[in-house]
Design a protein around this motif. Structure first.
Motif, short mmCIF file in Angstrom:
data_model
loop_
_atom_site.label_atom_id
_atom_site.label_comp_id
_atom_site.label_asym_id
_atom_site.label_seq_id
_atom_site.Cartn_x
_atom_site.Cartn_y
_atom_site.Cartn_z
N PHE A 533 0.82 -1.21 0.00
CA PHE A 533 0.00 0.00 0.00
C PHE A 533 0.86 1.26 0.00
N SER A 534 2.00 1.24 0.70
CA SER A 534 2.88 2.41 0.72
C SER A 534 3.44 2.68 -0.67
N ILE A 535 3.79 1.61 -1.40
CA ILE A 535 4.27 1.79 -2.78
C ILE A 535 3.16 2.39 -3.65
N LEU A 536 1.93 1.92 -3.45
CA LEU A 536 0.79 2.47 -4.19
C LEU A 536 0.62 3.95 -3.87
N ALA A 537 0.77 4.32 -2.58
CA ALA A 537 0.65 5.72 -2.18
C ALA A 537 1.74 6.57 -2.81
N VAL A 538 2.96 6.06 -2.88
CA VAL A 538 4.06 6.79 -3.51
C VAL A 538 3.78 7.02 -4.99
N LEU A 539 3.25 6.00 -5.65
CA LEU A 539 2.91 6.15 -7.07
C LEU A 539 1.85 7.24 -7.26
N ILE A 540 0.85 7.25 -6.41
CA ILE A 540 -0.19 8.28 -6.51
C ILE A 540 0.41 9.66 -6.30
N TYR A 541 1.33 9.75 -5.33
CA TYR A 541 1.96 11.05 -5.07
C TYR A 541 2.76 11.52 -6.27
N VAL A 542 3.54 10.61 -6.86
CA VAL A 542 4.40 10.99 -7.99
C VAL A 542 3.58 11.29 -9.24
N LEU A 543 2.53 10.51 -9.48
CA LEU A 543 1.75 10.66 -10.71
C LEU A 543 0.66 11.73 -10.62
N TYR A 544 0.22 12.05 -9.40
CA TYR A 544 -0.86 13.05 -9.27
C TYR A 544 -0.54 14.15 -8.26
N SER A 545 -0.29 13.76 -7.01
CA SER A 545 -0.29 14.72 -5.91
C SER A 545 0.75 15.82 -6.07
N VAL A 546 1.98 15.47 -6.43
CA VAL A 546 3.03 16.49 -6.51
C VAL A 546 2.71 17.52 -7.60
N HIS A 547 2.06 17.09 -8.66
CA HIS A 547 1.71 18.01 -9.74
C HIS A 547 0.54 18.90 -9.34
N SER A 548 -0.41 18.33 -8.61
CA SER A 548 -1.56 19.11 -8.16
C SER A 548 -1.13 20.18 -7.16
N SER A 549 -0.27 19.80 -6.19
CA SER A 549 0.17 20.78 -5.19
C SER A 549 1.10 21.82 -5.83
N TYR A 550 1.87 21.41 -6.85
CA TYR A 550 2.72 22.36 -7.57
C TYR A 550 1.86 23.39 -8.30
N ASP A 551 0.77 22.94 -8.91
CA ASP A 551 -0.17 23.87 -9.55
C ASP A 551 -0.74 24.85 -8.54
N ALA A 552 -1.12 24.31 -7.36
CA ALA A 552 -1.72 25.16 -6.33
C ALA A 552 -0.71 26.19 -5.82
N GLU A 553 0.55 25.78 -5.72
CA GLU A 553 1.60 26.72 -5.30
C GLU A 553 1.75 27.84 -6.32
N GLY A 554 1.76 27.44 -7.62
CA GLY A 554 1.91 28.44 -8.68
C GLY A 554 0.75 29.41 -8.72
N ALA A 555 -0.45 28.92 -8.34
CA ALA A 555 -1.63 29.77 -8.33
C ALA A 555 -1.74 30.60 -7.06
N GLY A 556 -0.80 30.38 -6.13
CA GLY A 556 -0.81 31.16 -4.89
C GLY A 556 -1.57 30.54 -3.75
N SER A 557 -2.12 29.35 -3.95
CA SER A 557 -2.88 28.69 -2.88
C SER A 557 -1.99 28.06 -1.84
N LEU A 558 -0.78 27.63 -2.27
CA LEU A 558 0.18 27.02 -1.35
C LEU A 558 1.51 27.73 -1.52
N CYS A 559 2.27 27.79 -0.46
CA CYS A 559 3.57 28.42 -0.51
C CYS A 559 4.62 27.52 0.11
#
Length: 574
Positions: A533-559
């Protein structure tokens, strides 16, 4: 591509985002938030704020309801087969471990009263990736444990009305063993509770208080009746003379194995910490609500386990519905127990499902899962989307997954999360991001954990004798010396303003040590599931989460923050 456009707006945008994964990981994985942002900017993502309506007695009620229902009635059976009559000691050990962890949770919850629990605590200490991995395990823990509890409900309901569970569980040939018993009652219970928690937090508290009050009366009946009718010989004599006898039939190893299994019983206090955002006076109410409920529940667990052990030899306890079996010679008592346990299981489900929804809500605020989960409904002031989604998900798991499969998965995830929070509270006390060198603290945490791992390996794999005793003693002394050096050399970077873990760093260190030790008592299959399950979570983070939070940072929602901001909204520190 515009730096502020979505990575998911088109296939080409997503493939471009994937090509940028290394740089985005380096920027986001270890980026930390601050208490200030968690309680202001990040919190505002939900739109409507959750209403602050809860007091310390609500939290104690949630703690009692969340823990006392699941633990005794779901985990006592499997744990008793491991520990024997010493299941009483197993509950005491697990309770001590939970109390130490509760202190760590309380310091964070008072300083940062948001609904994110361990996810938020790790996000402001070790960064986004550690928080996501912990949050993913927490969500899965909740879903699995709630599904297990729901299936146990149907077992006890059957005992209450005198109907065998086999009559309403549908057997589906062809499905793997452990997944071939369809339980529609469990599904119905989960969905009904989902509707309740979507409606109102305060009303959910009233429902919980009512059910918990009834359940406490039942608990008192079980304890008194068990001690009155039981026989002390059952503490030392098995039902089958061929089995091991004595209070510790399987030795200390069995006791700690039992403690690791019953640790699931204490996951309820973790759910209480997720309600910090809805507490009127966090500095006053949270320490009483979290720690107080753990102490009360530990006492009740030990007394209940003792009453059961006195009534029936350990080798005659049933894995499922153990109390119904122990009191089975009195038909009317067995029916009462089935009904009372059903009430307790309902309160446990109510609290845990509220907790899992709040975790998912705050994880949505961070954008590592879709922001849709962060929405708070304007009329109910509850995280409606997260509650509904996880309710349906839990019901789907409860439909077919067997109890043993669920429990083994949950225990290891829970221990891992509590271990991480204990590390985080030490790190946050001794490191101020941007102005303090973190390496002395990180080196201490790594070396202390390594020492605890070595102690655990010696305990489990070295043949008993003088050599083993010597090695264990030396390892324990090394752990104490490491802690003494750290305590004497590294100064604390911050002091809690309202409430902090006493005897820093000794209590969090004890929590780290005990959590690692209990992790060592679990079987290999649990680790395989956890790694998968941890490997599955890492894959989700790499394939989705890091890009979503990066977008939010660029839009000013996260710093990306470099240091903590000390000026906090006084409304959070009543």
């Amino acid at each position: 591509m515009d730096a502020h456009s979505s990575s998911f707006s088109s296939f080409s945008a997503y493939f471009h985002a994937l090509s940028q994964t290394p740089s985005r990981l380096s920027r986001r994985a270890f980026s930390v938030s601050t208490s200030f942002d968690e309680m202001t900017t990040t919190r505002s993502t939900s739109g409507v704020h959750m209403q602050r309506t809860l007091r310390w007695f609500d939290l104690v009620g949630f703690g009692l309801g969340g823990m006392i229902g699941a633990g005794v009635f779901v985990t006592t059976g499997p744990a008793t087969l491991q520990a024997g009559p010493a299941i009483v000691i197993s509950y005491a050990i697990a309770g001590l471990c939970a109390l130490l962890s509760a202190f760590c949770y309380t310091e964070f919850a008072v300083d940062m009263p948001v609904a994110g629990g361990a996810f938020s605590y790790l996000r402001v200490t070790f960064g986004e990736f550690a928080a996501f991995l912990t949050g993913a395990n927490l969500i899965m823990d909740y879903v699995m444990s709630n599904a297990a509890v729901a299936r146990s409900f149907s077992q006890y309901l059957g005992a209450a009305i005198g109907v065998s569970t086999a009559k309403w569980r549908l057997h589906i040939p062809g499905l793997p063993k452990g997944f071939d018993q369809i339980d529609l009652i469990a599904v119905a219970v989960v969905l009904i509770i989902t509707i309740i928690i979507c409606y109102s937090t305060k009303q959910s508290s009233v429902v919980n208080m009512t059910l918990t009050a009834i359940h406490i009366l039942f608990i008192a009946f079980v304890i008194v009746f068990g001690f009155w009718k039981g026989d002390w010989k059952n503490f030392t004599e098995p039902g089958d003379p061929k089995n091991e006898s004595g209070f510790f039939p399987h030795g200390a190893a069995g006791v700690f194995k039992g403690a690791s299994l019953v640790y699931l019983s204490y996951i309820g206090y973790d759910a209480v910490s997720t309600m910090a955002e809805e507490v009127r006076s966090p500095a006053k109410d949270i320490p009483i609500g979290v720690s107080g409920s753990v102490v009360l529940v530990t006492v009740l667990y030990c007394l209940m386990a003792a009453s059961m052990a006195k009534l029936l030899p350990y080798d005659m306890i049933k894995k499922e519905a153990p109390f119904a079996a122990a009191f089975g010679r009195w038909k009317w008592v067995s029916n009462v127990i089935g009904g009372g346990a059903s009430f307790g299981i309902l309160t446990s489900l109510l609290v845990a499902m509220m907790g899992q929804a709040r975790y998912m809500c705050v994880i949505g605020r961070s954008r590592v899962v879709p922001a849709w989960f962060a929405d708070v409904h304007p009329k109910t002031s509850t995280p409606l989307n997260a509650s509904a989604f996880l309710g349906v998900f839990t019901a789907a798991i409860a439909l077919f997954a067997d109890l043993d499969i669920l429990l083994n998965f949950v225990c290891i995830g829970t221990l891992f999360v509590f271990y991480m929070v204990a590390n985080a509270v030490i790190y946050r006390r001794y490191v101020e991001i941007g102005s303090t060198n973190p390496w002395p603290t990180l080196s201490f945490l790594c070396s202390f954990s390594l020492t605890a791992i070595i102690f655990t390996l010696i305990w489990h794999f070295v043949t008993p004798g003088m050599a083993k005793t010597t090695l264990l003693s030396v390892t324990a002394i090394v752990a104490i010396v490491i802690s003494l050096i750290f305590h004497g050399v590294v100064p604390q970077a911050r002091k809690p303003e309202f409430w902090g873990v006493p005897l820093m760093p000794w209590i969090p260190c004890a929590s780290i040590f005990l959590n690692i030790f209990l992790l060592g008592a679990l079987d290999g299959t649990s680790y395989i599931r956890f790694v998968f399950f941890s490997i599955l979570a890492v894959l989700i983070y790499v394939l989705y989460s890091v890009h979503s939070s990066y977008d939010a940072e660029g839009a000013g929602s996260l710093c990306v923050k470099n240091r903590e901001v000390p000026e906090l909204d006084n409304n959070f520190k009543v």
